[in-house]
Design an enzyme around this catalytic site. Structure first.
Site, PDB file in Angstrom:
ATOM      1  N   GLU A 101       1.010  -1.230  -0.125  1.00 33.57           N
ATOM      2  CA  GLU A 101      -0.061   0.029   0.071  1.00 33.57           C
ATOM      3  C   GLU A 101       0.850   1.197   0.078  1.00 33.57           C
ATOM      4  O   GLU A 101       2.041   1.256   0.573  1.00 33.57           O
ATOM      5  CB  GLU A 101      -0.906   0.102   1.195  1.00 33.57           C
ATOM      6  CG  GLU A 101      -1.872   1.202   1.282  1.00 33.57           C
ATOM      7  CD  GLU A 101      -2.880   0.797   2.465  1.00 33.57           C
ATOM      8  OE1 GLU A 101      -3.294   0.004   2.831  1.00 33.57           O
ATOM      9  OE2 GLU A 101      -2.974   2.035   3.328  1.00 33.57           O
ATOM     10  N   ASP A 103       0.309   5.350   0.656  1.00 32.83           N
ATOM     11  CA  ASP A 103      -0.676   6.129   1.276  1.00 32.83           C
ATOM     12  C   ASP A 103      -0.557   7.557   1.261  1.00 32.83           C
ATOM     13  O   ASP A 103       0.637   8.038   1.436  1.00 32.83           O
ATOM     14  CB  ASP A 103      -1.321   6.037   2.730  1.00 32.83           C
ATOM     15  CG  ASP A 103      -1.454   4.595   3.160  1.00 32.83           C
ATOM     16  OD1 ASP A 103      -2.402   4.151   2.246  1.00 32.83           O
ATOM     17  OD2 ASP A 103      -1.308   4.049   3.916  1.00 32.83           O
ATOM     18  N   GLU A 105      -3.073  10.442   2.973  1.00 31.94           N
ATOM     19  CA  GLU A 105      -4.261  10.761   3.798  1.00 31.94           C
ATOM     20  C   GLU A 105      -4.211  12.190   4.479  1.00 31.94           C
ATOM     21  O   GLU A 105      -3.110  12.611   4.610  1.00 31.94           O
ATOM     22  CB  GLU A 105      -4.114   9.915   4.989  1.00 31.94           C
ATOM     23  CG  GLU A 105      -4.642   8.464   4.488  1.00 31.94           C
ATOM     24  CD  GLU A 105      -4.912   7.561   5.796  1.00 31.94           C
ATOM     25  OE1 GLU A 105      -5.926   6.764   5.928  1.00 31.94           O
ATOM     26  OE2 GLU A 105      -3.784   7.274   6.317  1.00 31.94           O
TER      27      GLU A 105
END
Ligand SMILES: *[C@@H]1O[C@H](CO)[C@@H](O)[C@H](O)[C@H]1NC(C)=O
Length: 293
Positions: A101, A103, A105
């Site tokens: 993953e 990310d 955010e």
């Protein structure tokens, strides 16, 4: 002289009109709303996507296709006003156990207070590589471009073309790097008031719901990879879909001198958390890659 000019003008018109074709891309071709029972929507003939969070549910979307090395761009306008307790996530992820993953955010805040940009990398289900930043603009006032560049050489997070983080492929030094699992792009707006804003102290103000964030101009540039040799050997596409002026291999291998300068300035002025400085959290020694950053 005259002919050369004409040729140049024709060439210019051809290239710019073909890139306009790509630029006007339709979000329906690449993305679909996948969560939230109609709370995320593609509107304006495929030119704009909105996600909504209310007391009942958040919402989100995902890419139709999967990527194994690509550069992903999206223009995002984050939840405005009092967004404390909301999280807008924009990330690549593989499916299943031991997932990879990458990310981005965005942790909301009370009105007028800055968002926190949170970044992380997971490899085989293992994350704990967070870096956090403050932006140098108000991300709720207008659209800004957020990009994830994932090549076999490194991962780069960019904001309006400024690299804010680089995670190098240090597999030769024993540091895991995501390279085997295709990932989809996911994005969502959800409630995380148990931790998002000041460690959960500031709760969502539901009287301000529904909360909304907006997305447009999604672009994915896949790198051409040859998997026959066990380890992927990849090259950027021959022509960038992003723009006539950007070379498709820009940052594919390394950041250039100018980009390194920008990255270092962001590190100095905008970084608010770096796992590689968190000695308390890693009493038995920092993760291996920290000595190379
Ligand atoms: C919200 O604003 C406060 C005060 O400026 C700050 O301490 C905090 O880190 C900000 N961000 C989040 C996500 O809490």
């Amino acid at each position: 002289m005259k002919i050369n000019q004409t040729v140049l003008v024709v060439l210019f018109l051809t290239l710019s009109s073909s890139s306009i074709g790509v630029f006007g891309g339709n979000l329906f071709d690449d993305l679909h709303c996948s969560w939230g029972n109609g709370r995320s929507k593609i509107v304006n003939n495929g030119q704009l996507l909105s996600v909504t969070l209310d007391k009942v549910s958040g919402s989100g979307f995902e890419s139709n296709g999967k990527y194994l090395f690509a550069r992903i761009d999206m223009l995002i306008k984050l939840v405005s006003g009092n967004s404390a307790g909301t999280v807008t996530a924009f990330f690549l992820s593989s499916k299943g156990k031991g997932h990879d993953e990458i990310d981005f955010e965005f942790l909301g805040n009370v009105s007028g207070q800055p968002y926190t940009v949170h970044t992380n990398v997971f490899c085989n289900g293992e994350g704990k590589r967070e870096q956090q930043f403050r932006l140098w603009f108000d991300p709720t006032a207008d659209f800004h471009k957020y990009s994830i560049l994932w090549s076999p050489h490194h991962i780069v997070w960019l904001v309006d073309e400024t690299p804010i983080r680089e995670f190098k492929n240090l597999e030769s030094k024993g540091v895991p790097f995501p390279k085997n699992k295709a990932m989809k792009l996911y994005s969502s707006l959800w409630e995380a008031d148990n931790w998002a804003t000041r460690g959960g102290l500031v709760k969502i103000d539901w009287s301000k719901a529904p909360f909304k964030a907006f997305f447009k101009e999604f672009r994915a540039e896949k790198y051409n990879c040859d998997w026959s040799k066990g380890y992927p050997s990849c090259t950027p596409p021959s022509r960038s879909i992003f723009s006539f002026w950007t070379s498709p291999d820009k940052f594919f291998k390394t950041l250039d001198h100018g980009a390194m300068g920008k990255l270092n300035r962001v590190k100095q002025n905008n970084m608010i958390y770096n796992y590689c400085k968190d000695f308390k959290r890693f009493p038995n020694g920092l993760p291996k890659e920290c000595q190379y950053n």
